[in-house]
Enzyme design. Structure first.
Site, short mmCIF file in Angstrom:
data_model
loop_
_atom_site.label_atom_id
_atom_site.label_comp_id
_atom_site.label_asym_id
_atom_site.label_seq_id
_atom_site.Cartn_x
_atom_site.Cartn_y
_atom_site.Cartn_z
N ASP A 217 0.81 -1.04 0.13
CA ASP A 217 -0.25 0.12 -0.26
C ASP A 217 1.07 1.13 0.20
OD1 ASP A 217 -3.02 0.96 0.12
OD2 ASP A 217 -2.03 1.71 1.90
N GLU A 276 1.43 -0.65 -4.54
CA GLU A 276 0.75 0.30 -5.27
C GLU A 276 1.74 1.54 -5.50
OE1 GLU A 276 -3.78 2.86 -3.53
OE2 GLU A 276 -1.80 2.42 -2.24
C1 GLC Z 1 -4.21 2.81 -0.33
C2 GLC Z 1 -5.20 2.16 0.32
C3 GLC Z 1 -6.45 2.82 -0.08
C4 GLC Z 1 -6.19 3.70 1.40
C5 GLC Z 1 -4.78 4.35 1.24
C6 GLC Z 1 -4.11 4.61 2.56
O1 GLC Z 1 -4.34 3.93 -1.52
O2 GLC Z 1 -5.92 1.46 -1.82
O3 GLC Z 1 -7.90 2.45 0.29
O4 GLC Z 1 -6.92 4.69 1.87
O5 GLC Z 1 -4.24 3.61 0.27
O6 GLC Z 1 -4.08 4.00 3.17
#
Ligand code: GLC
Length: 550
Positions: A217, A276
């Site tokens: 994440d 991500e």
């Molecule tokens: C990422 C997740 C999202 C979350 C954010 C903060 O983008 O996919 O759902 O709100 O991180 O952790």
């Protein structure tokens, strides 16, 4: 707690390939909304476990589970209080263990979410940091600073939170702490060795339990520019993804992933790290998947592309070209838990962004979504599916404000943060309590008519979106060449139509609103809508993708 668990079940050994992930189809389970075994209205791990055979039958290779760790749920579990515990709302560590075992028994791999940019404000370190006050060594594990202004009443810099408002919150003793997301999500200080040690240990904890990888994440956020410099202007959200920000995509993050890759190398099997990472360009994204770092990175440029042949061709070409030098597979994704489902995005006029509140033309959206999915599944590389897209689910755009739980909705005073619309529990049966989601209600209300979109309603109906996905994944498995490699050959096609060849295979996608006549390249394998081949020519209907055997 792991001592009570038996040795982890071995990962599936499908084929002899060790690089299973290069062409894998990975299905995202959002545990809150997938299946609720205990009937409390909230999905859980036991629920996921009962539905694994469905996923096997659907034909995916792996399951990625969004966070199920101990969390006060300020951001639906992306605020982790204990990285080694399952939240009671989702079950126990034994449930996680059983889930991994069952998945492996079915030949499915399991990827879990890792949230290293920030913890929950209820994490033990943060609580102690607060309790011990200024000067506490625990404060160094986060970003605590005195404020600016005569009495320290102003935040230490001008950074804005992704969820709206300042990225700093002041605590009772006068210091401020940084949170790129909600105030309940304080950012870790990745200049601190204890943070590095802790996350390597967390990786090992889950690897010991048998997981096949991690979706990381906010992988681009861990390291901040030295001195936390001001940005100099407001509305910073608009710059995200195009400009380099002092809190995103700093070169220092790569050292972290090189070290994690070494941790994975300590383990047998082929375990992966998936980034991500929101970066300004696909070339910057490629840096995360150099041979000694992560294995895959989400392709958000692709997710953000409109249903337009020229735009799609461009992003496909740049994605493949960016990944080639680093030897990583391209990845493709259309939906996830943070954006409006693609059936609804494509139902609306282009250019409105990825968080919408308008249903648009649902029939048009579904037709394009089906076509877009077949196009995606014909591309070389790995594809990500988000639970419910195989049912053609639209976003639920008319949720009453009072049931919305997305923290960004509240921080942005209802002007943004519509992520609840794609998080509504999915329908399994035509009727019954919460349409088969569970024996009770559902934590977000399901719309009327949800049952007509259920797994039960679509199973066996050859025209259904579910059967289209099943068939597409069956064809893809039968032709492993489809997901492999990094090359495709563009074929001549009229404006608005994409046509490309792979080995023994051609994909044609008409992105226009009108039928287009083209020479039939072979025999139809699968089509996202009704298609008739008459002699040597075929009329490709509007918004339709066709797979051909050649
Ligand atoms: C990422 C997740 C999202 C979350 C954010 C903060 O983008 O996919 O759902 O709100 O991180 O952790």
């Amino acid at each position: 707690m792991t001592q009570h668990l038996a040795a982890p079940a071995a990962a599936p050994t499908s084929g002899t390939r060790t690089d299973w992930w290069r062409g894998a189809v990975i299905y995202q389970v959002y545990p809150r909304s997938f299946a609720d075994a205990d009937g409390d209205g909230m999905g859980d791990l036991a629920g996921v476990r009962t539905r694994l055979p469905y996923l096997k039958d659907l034909g995916v290779d792996a399951v990625w589970l969004s966070p199920f760790y101990a969390s006060p749920q300020a951001d639906a579990g992306y605020d982790v209080a204990d990285y080694r515990a399952v939240d009671p709302m989702f079950g126990t560590l034994h449930d996680a263990d059983a889930l991994i075992r069952d998945a492996h028994g079915l030949g499915l791999r399991v990827i879990v979410d890792l949230v290293p940019n920030h913890s929950s404000d209820r994490h033990d370190w943060f609580r102690r940091a607060l309790r011990e006050g200024p000067g506490s060594p625990l404060r160094d594990r986060y970003h605590f600073r005195p404020g600016k202004g005569e009495h320290g009443e102003l935040p230490p810099n001008d950074w804005e939170s992704i969820f709206g408002g300042p990225a700093w919150t002041r605590v009772e003793d006068g210091e401020w702490y940084l949170h790129l997301f909600a105030p309940e999500q304080p950012d870790f200080n990745w200049d601190h060795p204890a943070v590095h040690d802790e996350f390597r240990s967390i990786l090992r904890f889950w690897l010991d339990l048998g997981v096949d990888g991690f979706r990381v994440d906010v992988a681009h956020g861990l390291v901040k520019a030295p001195g936390l410099p001001d940005i100099g202007h407001h509305d910073q959200l608009k710059l995200l993804g195009s400009d380099t920000m002092p809190f995103f995509d700093q070169d220092g993050v790569h050292e972290v992933y090189r070290s994690w890759r070494q941790v994975l190398a300590e383990y047998a099997g082929d375990r992966i790290l998936v980034a991500e990472a929101w970066t300004p360009t696909v070339e910057r994204t490629a840096l995360y998947v150099r041979p000694d770092e992560m294995h895959q990175a989400f392709n958000f440029q692709y997710l953000g592309t409109h249903w337009d042949a020229a735009e799609l061709r461009k992003v496909i070409d740049t994605s493949l070209a960016a990944m080639r030098p680093v030897g990583a597979p391209a990845t493709w994704v259309l939906s996830n838990h943070d954006v409006t489902r693609h059936a609804t995005r494509f139902a609306n006029p282009a250019g409105l962004g990825t968080q919408l509140r308008t249903p648009g033309d649902r029939a048009l959206g579904l037709r394009r979504a089906r076509a877009a999915t077949l196009l995606m599944l014909a591309l070389p590389g790995s594809a990500y599916l988000y639970q419910g897209e195989e049912l053609g689910l639209p976003d639920v755009t008319d949720l009453p404000d009072e049931v919305r739980q997305d923290p960004s909705f509240h921080r942005a005073q209802g002007q943004d943060g519509f992520r609840d619309g794609c998080r509504v529990p999915i329908p399994w049966t035509k009727d019954g309590s919460s349409y088969g989601f569970g024996a009770g209600g559902s934590w977000l209300p399901q719309p009327e008519g949800w049952g007509e979109l259920s797994v039960q309603a679509q199973t066996g109906d050859p025209g259904s979106t579910l059967e289209l996905y099943r068939e597409a994944l069956r064809v893809r498995r039968a032709r492993p060449g489809l997901g492999a490699g990094s090359a495709l050959t563009w074929l001549d096609a009229p404006e608005g139509v994409l046509a490309f060849g792979r080995e023994g295979f051609v994909c044609t996608a008409n992105t226009t609103a009108d039928p287009v006549r083209v020479p039939a390249p072979g025999t139809v394998l699968l089509a996202s809508g009704p298609v008739e081949v008459t002699g040597p020519e075929v009329e490709l209907p509007a918004d339709t993708t066709v797979w051909w055997a050649v």
